[in-house]
Structure formats: C-alpha cells, structure tokens
Scaffold this motif. Structure first.
Motif, mmCIF file in Angstrom:
data_model
loop_
_atom_site.group_PDB
_atom_site.id
_atom_site.type_symbol
_atom_site.label_atom_id
_atom_site.label_comp_id
_atom_site.label_asym_id
_atom_site.label_seq_id
_atom_site.Cartn_x
_atom_site.Cartn_y
_atom_site.Cartn_z
ATOM 1 N N LEU A 59 82.969 70.534 82.292
ATOM 2 C CA LEU A 59 83.494 69.526 81.376
ATOM 3 C C LEU A 59 83.868 70.173 80.048
ATOM 4 N N VAL A 60 84.756 69.514 79.318
ATOM 5 C CA VAL A 60 85.152 69.962 77.985
ATOM 6 C C VAL A 60 85.022 68.766 77.057
ATOM 7 N N ASP A 61 84.348 68.948 75.909
ATOM 8 C CA ASP A 61 84.215 67.826 74.984
ATOM 9 C C ASP A 61 85.454 67.710 74.096
ATOM 10 N N VAL A 62 85.485 66.721 73.219
ATOM 11 C CA VAL A 62 86.665 66.469 72.394
ATOM 12 C C VAL A 62 86.939 67.589 71.398
ATOM 13 N N PHE A 109 74.518 60.451 78.441
ATOM 14 C CA PHE A 109 75.762 59.697 78.537
ATOM 15 C C PHE A 109 76.925 60.655 78.675
ATOM 16 N N ILE A 110 77.793 60.375 79.623
ATOM 17 C CA ILE A 110 79.036 61.124 79.815
ATOM 18 C C ILE A 110 80.165 60.105 79.794
ATOM 19 N N PHE A 111 80.912 60.059 78.704
ATOM 20 C CA PHE A 111 82.088 59.212 78.620
ATOM 21 C C PHE A 111 83.261 60.089 79.039
ATOM 22 N N LEU A 112 83.712 59.934 80.267
ATOM 23 C CA LEU A 112 84.741 60.802 80.842
ATOM 24 C C LEU A 112 86.114 60.178 80.615
ATOM 25 N N ALA A 113 86.862 60.758 79.699
ATOM 26 C CA ALA A 113 88.163 60.206 79.318
ATOM 27 C C ALA A 113 89.260 60.677 80.267
ATOM 28 N N ASN A 114 90.049 59.742 80.689
ATOM 29 C CA ASN A 114 91.215 60.005 81.525
ATOM 30 C C ASN A 114 92.437 59.767 80.640
ATOM 31 N N ASP A 115 92.619 60.666 79.669
ATOM 32 C CA ASP A 115 93.583 60.405 78.611
ATOM 33 C C ASP A 115 93.909 61.704 77.877
ATOM 34 N N ASP A 116 94.849 61.599 76.962
ATOM 35 C CA ASP A 116 95.223 62.702 76.088
ATOM 36 C C ASP A 116 94.124 62.898 75.032
ATOM 37 N N GLU A 118 94.122 64.023 71.989
ATOM 38 C CA GLU A 118 94.449 63.551 70.639
ATOM 39 C C GLU A 118 94.334 62.031 70.538
ATOM 40 N N LYS A 119 94.758 61.322 71.562
ATOM 41 C CA LYS A 119 94.626 59.861 71.556
ATOM 42 C C LYS A 119 93.155 59.452 71.558
ATOM 43 N N VAL A 120 92.355 60.179 72.322
ATOM 44 C CA VAL A 120 90.923 59.894 72.376
ATOM 45 C C VAL A 120 90.284 60.161 71.024
ATOM 46 N N ARG A 121 90.577 61.300 70.441
ATOM 47 C CA ARG A 121 90.011 61.653 69.137
ATOM 48 C C ARG A 121 90.413 60.611 68.085
ATOM 49 N N SER A 122 91.671 60.200 68.095
ATOM 50 C CA SER A 122 92.151 59.197 67.144
ATOM 51 C C SER A 122 91.422 57.863 67.341
ATOM 52 N N TYR A 123 91.261 57.455 68.607
ATOM 53 C CA TYR A 123 90.560 56.207 68.915
ATOM 54 C C TYR A 123 89.110 56.263 68.426
ATOM 55 N N LEU A 124 88.414 57.364 68.706
ATOM 56 C CA LEU A 124 87.015 57.499 68.290
ATOM 57 C C LEU A 124 86.887 57.459 66.772
ATOM 58 N N ASN A 125 87.799 58.130 66.076
ATOM 59 C CA ASN A 125 87.768 58.119 64.611
ATOM 60 C C ASN A 125 88.061 56.736 64.050
ATOM 61 N N ILE A 131 80.102 59.058 70.184
ATOM 62 C CA ILE A 131 79.655 59.101 71.574
ATOM 63 C C ILE A 131 80.104 60.422 72.200
ATOM 64 N N PRO A 132 79.371 60.878 73.219
ATOM 65 C CA PRO A 132 79.722 62.144 73.872
ATOM 66 C C PRO A 132 80.860 61.973 74.886
ATOM 67 N N VAL A 133 82.070 62.281 74.438
ATOM 68 C CA VAL A 133 83.254 62.140 75.281
ATOM 69 C C VAL A 133 83.634 63.497 75.853
ATOM 70 N N PHE A 134 83.958 63.494 77.130
ATOM 71 C CA PHE A 134 84.326 64.720 77.837
ATOM 72 C C PHE A 134 85.605 64.511 78.630
ATOM 73 N N PHE A 135 86.192 65.641 79.007
ATOM 74 C CA PHE A 135 87.346 65.677 79.898
ATOM 75 C C PHE A 135 86.987 66.599 81.051
ATOM 76 N N GLU A 136 87.573 66.343 82.210
ATOM 77 C CA GLU A 136 87.345 67.212 83.365
ATOM 78 C C GLU A 136 87.948 68.587 83.108
ATOM 79 N N ASN A 137 87.209 69.611 83.451
ATOM 80 C CA ASN A 137 87.760 70.962 83.450
ATOM 81 C C ASN A 137 87.858 71.466 84.884
ATOM 82 N N THR A 138 87.023 70.898 85.738
ATOM 83 C CA THR A 138 87.120 71.111 87.180
ATOM 84 C C THR A 138 87.022 69.737 87.838
#
Length: 187
Positions: A59-62, A109-116, A118-125, A131-138
C-alpha cells in the motif's frame, strides 16, 4: 412562445432532474439523502466463510510512503473501499471518521481510495479528516476485493472476515462498536 401552466411545471421538473443528475448540487443532494437513509450494518453472528490468508499487500499512503499490509496481522482491521466521486462513500464517511476517532488506537483502519491522490488529499484537507488513507501498490488480496463502492470489511485478529458491507452504512452505531469491543477482547 408562451408556456402553459402544465408545460411550465414539466419544464421545471425536467430542470430539477437535470440539476440532480448532472451537477455538483445533485451530488451533494444524493449524499444528504443517503445519510438520511443509512443504517447500521447488519451485525449477526454468522459463520465466517472467508479468512484472509495472504497479508502480502503493498500500500501507499497519501504522502507516498509505502507499507505492507502484513504489519496489521493479528489486529482487528477495518478496510473501507471508497472514492471522492462516490456519493454513498461520501455519505458514510463522517460515521467512519467518528468511529476512527473512537477506535483509532485499538483498531487498524485502512481507507483504501479508488481515486486520484490529489483529489483525495484535497477532499481530506477540505473536510479536515485525519484518517489513514491508502492506495493499492499491488493487487488487493482476493478475499478483500470490492466490486462496488463503498465496500467495508471488518476482520478479527485471526484474519476472519466477520463483516462485509456493500453500500453506505452508519459505522458509528452501537452495534458496530459492540462488535469491535467483542473482537478486541478475543485472542
């Protein structure tokens, strides 16, 4: 051309439908409606049909930091598949954030974002969510894949999937907290 009373009401109705379907105003109206009709997930004692056996998931975080899901082995885990463009995801997010605030030190908690990202970072801000948001790396392990959003899993310390909920739900409900409390005391 002068519209008759019936034609005017039809035109207004069509305009409202178009606004609801194709504008940001409609997006937020859908979110609010879904929040009104979100209930706690059905928490019933059920036979665990699936167990997570493959914890090797990158996983990769924001912020771009990489981690392996295997560090969560032996913990109670909540995995929420979501996206910023998904009205049901946005509708349930406040209840998930509140649950994270209550259990963030005890439950992983793993909030797995299916999104861009930058959009996720903007939404969180914008929402001031920590919250701990991640993206799939595998690729996501088969037992935890989501075919629709939002999908949320709760895993016990042994890796059993004790709850899978598809669609928006009220995650800060007493039934969910009771389930988490029970899972936390199990060995």
């Amino acid at each position: 051309m002068i519209l008759k009373k019936g034609q005017l009401s039809d035109a207004i109705l069509i305009l409202l439908i178009l606004l609801f379907l194709f504008t940001p105003l409609g997006f937020y109206a859908k979110v609010q409606l879904m929040r009104l009709f979100s209930f706690a997930p059905s928490i019933e004692k059920q036979e665990t049909s699936q167990k997570l056996t493959d914890y090797n998931w990158q996983l990769v975080d924001v912020e771009g930091n990489q981690s392996n899901f295997s560090i969560n082995r032996g913990e109670v885990i909540i995995i929420n598949h979501w996206a910023t463009w998904c009205p049901p995801c946005i509708a349930e997010m406040p209840s998930l954030v509140a649950l994270h605030e209550d259990y963030g030190e005890k439950v992983r908690f793993i909030f797995l974002a299916n999104d861009d990202s930058e959009k996720v970072r903007s939404y969180l801000n914008k929402k001031d969510y920590a919250i701990p948001v991640f993206f799939e790396n595998t690729q996501t392990p088969t037992a935890l894949k989501a075919s629709s959003l939002p999908t949320t899993y709760i895993l016990d310390k042994k890796g059993n999937i004790v709850l899978k909920e598809i669609g928006a739900a009220d995650w800060n409900a007493k039934a969910v907290k009771d389930l988490l409390d029970t899972l936390l005391v199990e060995h």
